[in-house]
Design a protein around this motif. Structure first.
Motif, PDB file in Angstrom:
ATOM      1  N   ARG A 234      25.264  81.932  41.062  1.00  0.00           N
ATOM      2  CA  ARG A 234      25.901  82.877  40.137  1.00  0.00           C
ATOM      3  C   ARG A 234      26.960  82.236  39.241  1.00  0.00           C
ATOM      4  N   TYR A 235      26.961  80.924  39.080  1.00  0.00           N
ATOM      5  CA  TYR A 235      27.879  80.268  38.160  1.00  0.00           C
ATOM      6  C   TYR A 235      29.343  80.585  38.469  1.00  0.00           C
ATOM      7  N   ASN A 236      29.742  80.278  39.716  1.00  0.00           N
ATOM      8  CA  ASN A 236      31.129  80.475  40.131  1.00  0.00           C
ATOM      9  C   ASN A 236      31.623  81.890  39.846  1.00  0.00           C
ATOM     10  N   ASN A 237      30.732  82.829  40.118  1.00  0.00           N
ATOM     11  CA  ASN A 237      31.052  84.254  39.952  1.00  0.00           C
ATOM     12  C   ASN A 237      31.301  84.662  38.497  1.00  0.00           C
ATOM     13  N   HIS A 238      30.915  83.787  37.570  1.00  0.00           N
ATOM     14  CA  HIS A 238      31.008  84.185  36.167  1.00  0.00           C
ATOM     15  C   HIS A 238      30.111  85.405  35.943  1.00  0.00           C
ATOM     16  N   SER A 239      30.587  86.322  35.150  1.00  0.00           N
ATOM     17  CA  SER A 239      29.840  87.551  34.904  1.00  0.00           C
ATOM     18  C   SER A 239      28.528  87.256  34.178  1.00  0.00           C
ATOM     19  N   ILE A 240      27.425  87.610  34.812  1.00  0.00           N
ATOM     20  CA  ILE A 240      26.097  87.430  34.222  1.00  0.00           C
ATOM     21  C   ILE A 240      25.555  88.805  33.844  1.00  0.00           C
ATOM     22  N   SER A 241      25.115  88.932  32.623  1.00  0.00           N
ATOM     23  CA  SER A 241      24.598  90.223  32.177  1.00  0.00           C
ATOM     24  C   SER A 241      23.325  90.576  32.934  1.00  0.00           C
ATOM     25  N   GLU A 242      23.084  91.858  33.058  1.00  0.00           N
ATOM     26  CA  GLU A 242      21.816  92.318  33.615  1.00  0.00           C
ATOM     27  C   GLU A 242      20.710  92.035  32.606  1.00  0.00           C
ATOM     28  N   ARG A 243      19.489  92.053  33.081  1.00  0.00           N
ATOM     29  CA  ARG A 243      18.360  91.870  32.166  1.00  0.00           C
ATOM     30  C   ARG A 243      18.393  92.953  31.094  1.00  0.00           C
ATOM     31  N   TRP A 244      18.200  92.524  29.861  1.00  0.00           N
ATOM     32  CA  TRP A 244      18.244  93.493  28.781  1.00  0.00           C
ATOM     33  C   TRP A 244      16.845  94.061  28.510  1.00  0.00           C
ATOM     34  N   GLU A 245      16.801  95.074  27.691  1.00  0.00           N
ATOM     35  CA  GLU A 245      15.544  95.777  27.435  1.00  0.00           C
ATOM     36  C   GLU A 245      14.533  94.862  26.747  1.00  0.00           C
ATOM     37  N   ILE A 246      13.309  94.918  27.228  1.00  0.00           N
ATOM     38  CA  ILE A 246      12.231  94.113  26.656  1.00  0.00           C
ATOM     39  C   ILE A 246      11.793  94.719  25.321  1.00  0.00           C
ATOM     40  N   GLU A 247      11.739  93.857  24.305  1.00  0.00           N
ATOM     41  CA  GLU A 247      11.248  94.280  22.997  1.00  0.00           C
ATOM     42  C   GLU A 247       9.768  93.901  22.891  1.00  0.00           C
ATOM     43  N   LYS A 248       8.904  94.789  23.261  1.00  0.00           N
ATOM     44  CA  LYS A 248       7.478  94.479  23.273  1.00  0.00           C
ATOM     45  C   LYS A 248       6.955  94.186  21.873  1.00  0.00           C
ATOM     46  N   ASN A 249       6.103  93.177  21.825  1.00  0.00           N
ATOM     47  CA  ASN A 249       5.472  92.852  20.554  1.00  0.00           C
ATOM     48  C   ASN A 249       4.024  92.474  20.853  1.00  0.00           C
ATOM     49  N   TYR A 250       3.104  93.323  20.438  1.00  0.00           N
ATOM     50  CA  TYR A 250       1.701  93.127  20.800  1.00  0.00           C
ATOM     51  C   TYR A 250       1.080  91.932  20.077  1.00  0.00           C
ATOM     52  N   GLU A 251       1.600  91.597  18.914  1.00  0.00           N
ATOM     53  CA  GLU A 251       1.109  90.401  18.237  1.00  0.00           C
ATOM     54  C   GLU A 251       1.481  89.151  19.036  1.00  0.00           C
ATOM     55  N   ALA A 252       2.730  89.094  19.493  1.00  0.00           N
ATOM     56  CA  ALA A 252       3.164  87.963  20.310  1.00  0.00           C
ATOM     57  C   ALA A 252       2.363  87.899  21.605  1.00  0.00           C
ATOM     58  N   GLN A 253       2.087  89.048  22.197  1.00  0.00           N
ATOM     59  CA  GLN A 253       1.302  89.081  23.431  1.00  0.00           C
ATOM     60  C   GLN A 253      -0.101  88.525  23.211  1.00  0.00           C
ATOM     61  N   ASP A 254      -0.722  88.913  22.121  1.00  0.00           N
ATOM     62  CA  ASP A 254      -2.081  88.417  21.822  1.00  0.00           C
ATOM     63  C   ASP A 254      -2.078  86.913  21.580  1.00  0.00           C
ATOM     64  N   LEU A 255      -1.084  86.434  20.834  1.00  0.00           N
ATOM     65  CA  LEU A 255      -1.023  85.010  20.510  1.00  0.00           C
ATOM     66  C   LEU A 255      -0.739  84.150  21.738  1.00  0.00           C
ATOM     67  N   MET A 256       0.099  84.650  22.645  1.00  0.00           N
ATOM     68  CA  MET A 256       0.525  83.846  23.789  1.00  0.00           C
ATOM     69  C   MET A 256      -0.324  84.054  25.030  1.00  0.00           C
ATOM     70  N   GLU A 257      -1.199  85.060  25.030  1.00  0.00           N
ATOM     71  CA  GLU A 257      -2.005  85.341  26.230  1.00  0.00           C
ATOM     72  C   GLU A 257      -2.774  84.128  26.743  1.00  0.00           C
ATOM     73  N   PRO A 258      -3.379  83.289  25.880  1.00  0.00           N
ATOM     74  CA  PRO A 258      -4.138  82.147  26.415  1.00  0.00           C
ATOM     75  C   PRO A 258      -3.270  81.074  27.069  1.00  0.00           C
ATOM     76  N   PHE A 259      -1.952  81.160  26.917  1.00  0.00           N
ATOM     77  CA  PHE A 259      -1.081  80.055  27.329  1.00  0.00           C
ATOM     78  C   PHE A 259      -0.148  80.373  28.484  1.00  0.00           C
ATOM     79  N   LEU A 260       0.335  81.609  28.565  1.00  0.00           N
ATOM     80  CA  LEU A 260       1.436  81.913  29.484  1.00  0.00           C
ATOM     81  C   LEU A 260       1.099  81.646  30.937  1.00  0.00           C
TER      82      LEU A 260
END
Length: 429
Positions: free
Chosen positions: A316-342
């Motif tokens: 936890r980085y010496n108790n440094h405040s770490i933000s919670e996961r932020w909201e996912i910004e879905k992008n279907y174009e990015a999903q299609d382009l990256m699907e063969p690789f991820l």
């Protein structure tokens, strides 16, 4: 009259000095950013980085953000780092004991570092693959590091000059490295007296990705001879989860420093995938939120990232405040382009399920590195698969610190650790 004439140049001189001093102090004040607590281990290292980090921001970080085309950003950064690297490693003195020659092996340029008169401490060798996000870096940039290790280990090193993206995309870099390595395994004994069963593969960052992929591919096809070991130095292993703790810490504490950042990883990885980022730069914000991961791939990603929760709960980085996961910004174009690789293990080697047949492994991670968590996850998965694994996380280290191996104590210590482990791996075969 002579007396008055002499005073004028003196006054001008003092004015120039005063103005220059003010400008220098003003520039230094404007560029000053306090380093995080724990960043580097000694006063000397912190002093060096208080100079080096702003210099890197001026030389490549700020200018690269001014280009409208992502490819121009790559080219500027590539050129700036090539020039800056020539000022590093100047303290390395191998006393003329290393013979260095270029070769062409199956169409891939390689640089061989060989102790004079072949006076080696072992009959093994190390295959080194440089980093740079698949788009930056070259053999020359790592010259002093590789020459130092060859000298201190008295072992033959081969540094591979694979082609870079965006000019050459996946899997071009892998093919270049494998072509050179196959040549070495075929002729290494006859030409260099190397026992090819005593070969360790080593790489940093994107080079760590390529080293990991090559080791996995050789193990999957039971290639002979087997590698004696692999050394993965802050490796780049995946881009399916860009909200790990180490990524989130960067956003909360390291944003704006000349360190490897999430946006650059997205750009470089997508260039490597063959995506024209001059045209698709608008996808980056969604990618760094994980909006590029299609829903049907998420279970596989979560399975391969299975140790993520343990790491996020304990580091936890010496108790440094770490933000919670932020909201996912879905992008279907990015999903299609990256699907063969991820989830393709040749692209994202952390996604390979069966790790049981891999050689003994050393994994180096650094606390102040966005890639820290994926290296830690991979090390834990290797251990769970029964692979002899040595994992070292440098609590004061940062990504690419080995490029400062002769300037920083922390980096020099890590080189010594790597050398000792590598010699042990070679000698145990």
């Amino acid at each position: 009259m002579m007396l008055k004439a002499e005073k004028k140049p003196i006054r001008v001189k003092y004015i120039v000095i005063c103005v220059a001093t003010v400008l220098l102090l003003t520039t230094g004040f404007a560029l000053y950013k306090p380093l995080p607590e724990g960043f580097t281990v000694s006063k000397w290292d912190r002093t060096v980085m208080h100079v080096v980090e702003p210099a890197l921001r001026v030389a490549y970080y700020y200018p690269s953000r001014m280009f409208s085309k992502a490819s121009n950003m790559v080219y500027w950064t590539r050129g700036a780092l090539n020039i800056l690297s020539k000022s590093l490693g100047l303290l390395v003195n191998t006393q003329g004991q290393i013979e260095i020659k270029w070769h062409d092996w199956n169409g891939t340029p390689v640089k061989v570092y060989r102790p004079i008169n072949n006076e080696t401490s072992t009959d093994g060798a190390v295959l080194f693959i440089h980093g740079g996000g698949f788009a930056l870096g070259n053999v020359e940039m790592y010259d002093s590091l590789v020459e130092r290790m060859a000298y201190e280990m008295k072992t033959l090193f081969v540094s591979i000059e694979y082609r870079l993206s965006p000019e050459t995309v996946f899997p071009g870099g892998i093919q270049d490295c494998e072509a050179a390595i196959e040549y070495f395994f075929e002729f290494g004994n006859a030409k260099f007296g190397v026992n090819t069963s005593k070969v360790v593969i080593m790489g940093d960052s994107a080079g760590g990705n390529l080293a990991t992929v090559i080791a996995q591919r050789r193990a999957a096809r039971n290639a002979s001879p087997e590698l004696a070991g692999q050394v993965l130095i802050y490796p780049l292993l995946q881009m399916a989860d860009m909200q790990t703790v180490s990524y989130r810490y960067f956003h909360s504490r390291l944003n704006g420093y000349a360190l490897v950042d999430p946006e650059s990883v997205a750009y470089y990885y997508m260039f490597y995938a063959g995506i024209d980022m001059d045209e698709k730069a608008y996808l980056v914000p969604s990618v760094i939120s994980n909006g590029h991961v299609a829903k049907h791939l998420q279970p596989e990603v979560e399975k391969m990232m299975s140790y993520k929760t343990v790491i996020e709960a304990t580091r936890r980085y010496n108790n440094h405040s770490i933000s919670e996961r932020w909201e996912i910004e879905k992008n279907y174009e990015a999903q299609d382009l990256m699907e063969p690789f991820l989830t393709n293990p040749d692209f994202s080697p952390l996604m390979r399920e069966d790790l049981s047949n891999l050689p003994p492994t050393m994994v180096i991670t650094c606390e102040f590195d966005i890639l820290r968590d994926e290296g830690l996850i991979y090390a834990q998965r290797l251990e769970a698969a029964g692979v002899p694994t040595t994992a070292i996380n440098y609590e004061n280290g940062f990504h690419a610190m080995l490029n400062f191996h002769s300037e920083l104590h922390e980096a020099s210590k890590s080189v010594e650790d790597i050398e000792q482990w590598t010699l042990n791996a070679i000698n145990e075969r």
